[in-house]
Design a protein around this motif. Structure first.
Motif, PDB file in Angstrom:
ATOM      1  N   UNK A  25       0.812  -1.213   0.000  1.00 44.74           N
ATOM      2  CA  UNK A  25       0.000   0.000   0.000  1.00 44.74           C
ATOM      3  C   UNK A  25       0.847   1.265   0.000  1.00 44.74           C
ATOM      4  N   UNK A  26       2.058   1.168  -0.537  1.00 49.28           N
ATOM      5  CA  UNK A  26       2.909   2.335  -0.750  1.00 49.28           C
ATOM      6  C   UNK A  26       2.684   2.814  -2.188  1.00 49.28           C
ATOM      7  N   UNK A  27       1.477   3.317  -2.438  1.00 51.58           N
ATOM      8  CA  UNK A  27       1.087   3.625  -3.807  1.00 51.58           C
ATOM      9  C   UNK A  27       1.888   4.786  -4.400  1.00 51.58           C
ATOM     10  N   UNK A  28       2.413   5.657  -3.544  1.00 48.38           N
ATOM     11  CA  UNK A  28       3.241   6.748  -4.027  1.00 48.38           C
ATOM     12  C   UNK A  28       4.632   6.312  -4.437  1.00 48.38           C
ATOM     13  N   UNK A  29       4.957   5.044  -4.217  1.00 44.64           N
ATOM     14  CA  UNK A  29       6.279   4.524  -4.551  1.00 44.64           C
ATOM     15  C   UNK A  29       6.218   3.411  -5.595  1.00 44.64           C
ATOM     16  N   UNK A  30       5.110   3.337  -6.345  1.00 42.93           N
ATOM     17  CA  UNK A  30       4.940   2.278  -7.335  1.00 42.93           C
ATOM     18  C   UNK A  30       6.147   2.192  -8.261  1.00 42.93           C
ATOM     19  N   UNK A  31       6.591   0.965  -8.493  1.00 42.09           N
ATOM     20  CA  UNK A  31       7.822   0.752  -9.252  1.00 42.09           C
ATOM     21  C   UNK A  31       7.595   0.659 -10.753  1.00 42.09           C
ATOM     22  N   UNK A  32       6.353   0.483 -11.173  1.00 38.92           N
ATOM     23  CA  UNK A  32       6.098   0.213 -12.589  1.00 38.92           C
ATOM     24  C   UNK A  32       5.671   1.422 -13.398  1.00 38.92           C
ATOM     25  N   UNK A  33       5.386   2.540 -12.745  1.00 38.02           N
ATOM     26  CA  UNK A  33       4.922   3.716 -13.484  1.00 38.02           C
ATOM     27  C   UNK A  33       6.019   4.754 -13.676  1.00 38.02           C
TER      28      UNK A  33
END
Length: 384
Positions: free
Chosen positions: A99-107
């Motif tokens: 739930x670390x959506x601000x750290x998504x690795x794929x975008x």
């Protein structure tokens, strides 16, 4: 379509740009019904964020109506009214699963820290933002949230960033019942951080700023104490004195790169760009919080060097927490607070401005004119 366009520091305008189109089967196209100017947009406007390219459209706070969906979108349909978190995220990577959506690795895989953000320079992926009539929303099955029928659009648009960021600022402070919390910054995020501190059990909330109308606003909205830094000789000593010389339990930095109050910090961090912004507030947080206390940072800084007193962090045994808000994680709780009437986010909106007048709106907000707290932009043809 009509859209805001960046032409360089302090230079923006509205122009006609091509309407966005579906580029991936999981895209959606959203007609913007409301967008906001955020305090962090001012860092772009002032030329403090690297790789902010001419021609970019800002705006990471927006709500709208779905008008087109890609072939693999299953969770949205044409006609749905949605709020779109400022984070762009895949929902399946290592960080999203936490739930670390601000750290998504794929975008934004080439970035060392930040994930994807709408309208926030190429350091966060180069996505166009929502200060426009239409916007492409990638990964539309995981980001957008349908707006409850009972919710005002003006409340919903503040759930895309400002309210969740303020709430996470308070949450990262690990507030215990009765704690004294000091919030630096009486902009929208600081206002919501102060309000959220009460929701999380604070016993005392103090907000620091240097603009009197903002302090008056936060006193009324968040029922807190205030300190005008212009009236204080030494901020650290002043806060110690207010807290029996121990210091507050929690300090929140809701200011970031453009803090005022220390001439040298402002000169080196904002004027000469020798640091990733002025670290004045970080110094005040670290030096004033009690030993064993917590410092929560949601203020925006650049990705380079800052002069921060880490020795004091270690020797005082502080907990230092920071991140971009994971908006989607907070939405169920914050929607519950709004429905129960505990918080009315729309009440911080002071200015509603046609998108055509975006340049004037940025000037008013940046220069703190006309008692401006939060500005909402209304695209052409959209009723308020």
């Amino acid at each position: 379509m009509l859209a805001m366009e960046y032409r360089g520091p302090y230079r923006i305008r509205t122009v006609q740009k091509p309407e966005p189109r579906i580029e991936h089967p999981n895209d959606a196209i959203v007609q913007v019904l409301r967008s906001c100017i955020c305090g962090s947009d001012l860092h772009l406007y002032h030329g403090l964020v690297p790789d902010t390219r001419v021609g970019s459209t800002f705006g990471h706070e927006f709500v709208g109506r779905v008008i087109e969906v890609g072939s693999s979108v299953r969770n949205l349909a044409i006609g749905d009214t949605v709020l779109v978190p400022f984070n762009i995220f895949c929902g399946t990577c290592f960080f999203c699963r936490k739930e670390l959506f601000g750290n998504c690795h794929n975008v934004n895989p080439e970035a060392t820290a930040a994930g994807g953000i709408y309208g926030y320079s190429h350091t966060t992926g180069g996505y166009d933002g929502g200060q426009a009539e239409y916007v492409r929303v990638p990964l539309a099955d995981v980001g957008p949230t349908k707006i409850p029928p009972w919710m005002k659009l003006d409340d919903a648009v503040l759930l895309t960033d400002a309210f969740p960021t303020g709430y996470q600022a308070a949450e990262m402070g690990s507030i215990k019942e009765g704690d004294t919390v000091v919030v630096f910054g009486a902009g929208p995020v600081g206002i919501f951080a102060a309000k959220s501190a009460w929701l999380l059990g604070a016993g005392r909330v103090i907000v620091v700023d240097h603009v009197e109308y903002r302090l008056e606003f936060v006193r009324n909205f968040a029922q807190c104490e205030t300190v005008n830094l212009k009236e204080v000789d030494d901020m650290v000593v002043h806060l110690k004195k207010m807290t029996d010389w121990l210091g507050p339990d929690v300090c929140v930095d809701a200011v970031g790169a453009e803090a005022v109050g220390d001439f040298l910090q402002h000169l080196t961090g904002v004027k000469l760009l020798l640091q990733a912004g002025s670290a004045t507030v970080l110094h005040w947080c670290i030096n004033s919080v009690r030993k064993g206390g917590t410092v929560s940072v949601v203020g925006v800084y650049g990705p380079t060097f800052n002069a921060v007193p880490m020795g004091n962090v270690v020797n005082k045994g502080l907990t230092l927490r920071a991140n971009q808000a994971s908006v989607k994680r907070h939405l169920p709780r914050l929607i519950e607070h709004i429905e129960a009437g505990r918080v009315e986010p729309h009440k911080i909106i002071t200015h509603r401005v046609p998108l055509e007048e975006v340049a004037d709106a940025y000037h008013v907000f940046s220069s703190k004119l006309d008692n401006c707290i939060k500005t909402v932009l209304i695209p052409p043809g959209v009723t308020q």
